[in-house]
Design an enzyme around this catalytic site. Structure first.
Site, PDB file in Angstrom:
ATOM      1  N   GLN A 119      -4.771  -1.533   9.357  1.00  0.00           N
ATOM      2  CA  GLN A 119      -4.698  -2.848   8.718  1.00  0.00           C
ATOM      3  C   GLN A 119      -5.318  -3.910   9.625  1.00  0.00           C
ATOM      4  OE1 GLN A 119      -3.728  -3.399   5.589  1.00  0.00           O
ATOM      5  NE2 GLN A 119      -4.010  -5.602   5.704  1.00  0.00           N
ATOM      6  N   LYS A 129       0.845  -1.202   0.000  1.00  0.00           N
ATOM      7  CA  LYS A 129       0.000   0.000   0.000  1.00  0.00           C
ATOM      8  C   LYS A 129       0.882   1.254   0.000  1.00  0.00           C
ATOM      9  CE  LYS A 129      -3.863  -2.494   2.009  1.00  0.00           C
ATOM     10  NZ  LYS A 129      -4.750  -2.834   3.143  1.00  0.00           N
ATOM     11  N   ASP A 153     -11.251   2.647   3.833  1.00  0.00           N
ATOM     12  CA  ASP A 153     -11.629   1.230   3.724  1.00  0.00           C
ATOM     13  C   ASP A 153     -13.135   1.062   3.518  1.00  0.00           C
ATOM     14  OD1 ASP A 153      -9.549  -0.686   3.865  1.00  0.00           O
ATOM     15  OD2 ASP A 153      -9.186  -0.184   5.965  1.00  0.00           O
TER      16      ASP A 153
HETATM   17  N1  GUN Z   1      -7.051  -6.846   5.704  1.00  0.00           N
HETATM   18  C1  GUN Z   1      -7.399  -7.569   4.616  1.00  0.00           C
HETATM   19  N2  GUN Z   1      -8.019  -6.783   3.704  1.00  0.00           N
HETATM   20  C2  GUN Z   1      -8.051  -5.545   4.238  1.00  0.00           C
HETATM   21  C3  GUN Z   1      -8.551  -4.292   3.766  1.00  0.00           C
HETATM   22  O1  GUN Z   1      -9.111  -4.170   2.676  1.00  0.00           O
HETATM   23  N3  GUN Z   1      -8.375  -3.237   4.604  1.00  0.00           N
HETATM   24  C4  GUN Z   1      -7.791  -3.349   5.823  1.00  0.00           C
HETATM   25  N4  GUN Z   1      -7.687  -2.263   6.576  1.00  0.00           N
HETATM   26  N5  GUN Z   1      -7.317  -4.497   6.292  1.00  0.00           N
HETATM   27  C5  GUN Z   1      -7.448  -5.584   5.491  1.00  0.00           C
END
Ligand code: GUN
Length: 283
Positions: A98, A54, A121
């Protein structure tokens, strides 16, 4: 017949290029770059890889990223205080915590603490509700990425029978809302579904998001169906595979996403789009 592969890598690169062009346009208009705060708690190896990817994507498109990484002894109070600080920081457009978080932390309380206009998100109940009433603000990245992917592949969702396997908050549920918004007829299957083979077998479009390798049998797929595999599972051999039996399904489907190189890269590209969208909300 062998299905056409939907190239998530190529589609995501196009989306990243579009975001980069818009960020650069902002800069030429004297506007600030979007800024994403990425929060990682604990030592989950897969999460560390995702967070790194990311941050790299931010760099690639000109989005500023701020990194907050703490050990698994970080407390709920400390994490809430960090979210409060990021909520109040006018330089920060998006906040991404995350998941999964270490077990002692209350995930829902953290998600609900993030300001909805910084919730890139799309997990905050406010944003889930906005999507449910056809007024989306921040949309969860993976389901939005799937919609972009289908559109870019020339798949018209309107009026189609869409079967979603998996009802998680991250994939299945918001995917159902996205599909409804696009005027598909939607069925959501889960562990209590009576006859999964029959449900999958009547789908024009199948979206699999269960997280179990090869859970969806290739022979269930209706000839000519479009198969979107959101699963990213690591086998004991180290090889990645999806939730769908790819080799068999691809002989029946008209289009299918591979794993890796399908939905995965779309999620990150969509996160960049969401961060840009959040920045534009804050102009
Ligand atoms: N863990 C797995 N997929 C995601 C996501 O799309 N966002 C976040 N914050 N954590 C994740």
């Amino acid at each position: 017949m062998s299905a056409t592969l939907i190239d998530g890598k190529a589609i995501s690169q196009q989306l990243l290029a579009d975001v980069a062009a818009k960020v650069s346009q902002r800069s030429s208009e004297g506007k600030r770059a979007p800024c994403l705060a990425v929060v990682l708690i604990g030592s989950d190896a897969a999460s560390a890889v995702y967070v790194n990817n990311k941050k790299k994507a931010c760099e690639k498109v000109g989005i500023k990223s701020l990194s907050y990484e703490y050990g698994s002894d970080f407390t709920q109070e400390q994490l809430l205080a960090l979210v409060d600080e990021l909520n109040a920081n006018d330089e920060v457009d998006g906040i991404l915590v995350q998941l999964p978080l270490p077990a002692h932390l209350d995930v829902q309380q953290i998600i609900e603490r993030i300001r909805p206009d910084k919730d890139v998100d799309g997990f905050h109940p406010y944003n889930v509700g906005r999507l449910a009433v056809k007024m989306p603000l921040m949309r969860p990245c993976t389901p939005r990425g799937v919609m972009i992917m289908l559109e870019q592949s020339g798949v018209d969702v309107m009026g189609k029978d869409v079967v979603i396997v998996g009802a998680s908050n991250i994939v299945g549920r918001p995917q159902a809302l996205e599909m409804l918004l696009a005027r598909a007829t939607v069925t959501v299957c889960h562990s209590k579904t009576k006859d999964l083979a029959a449900e999958v077998g009547r789908a024009d479009i199948v979206v699999a998001g269960v997280g179990i390798p090869n859970f969806i049998k290739g022979e269930w797929v209706k000839p000519g169906a479009v198969v979107i595999d959101v699963g990213i599972n690591r086998l004991d051999t180290g090889k990645l595979c999806g939730d769908v039996e790819f080799e068999i399904a691809k002989e029946r489907a008209s289009m299918i996403t591979p794993v890796p190189g399908g939905v995965g890269p779309m999620t990150i590209a969509t996160l960049m789009q969401n961060t840009l969208d959040a920045c534009e909300l804050h102009d």
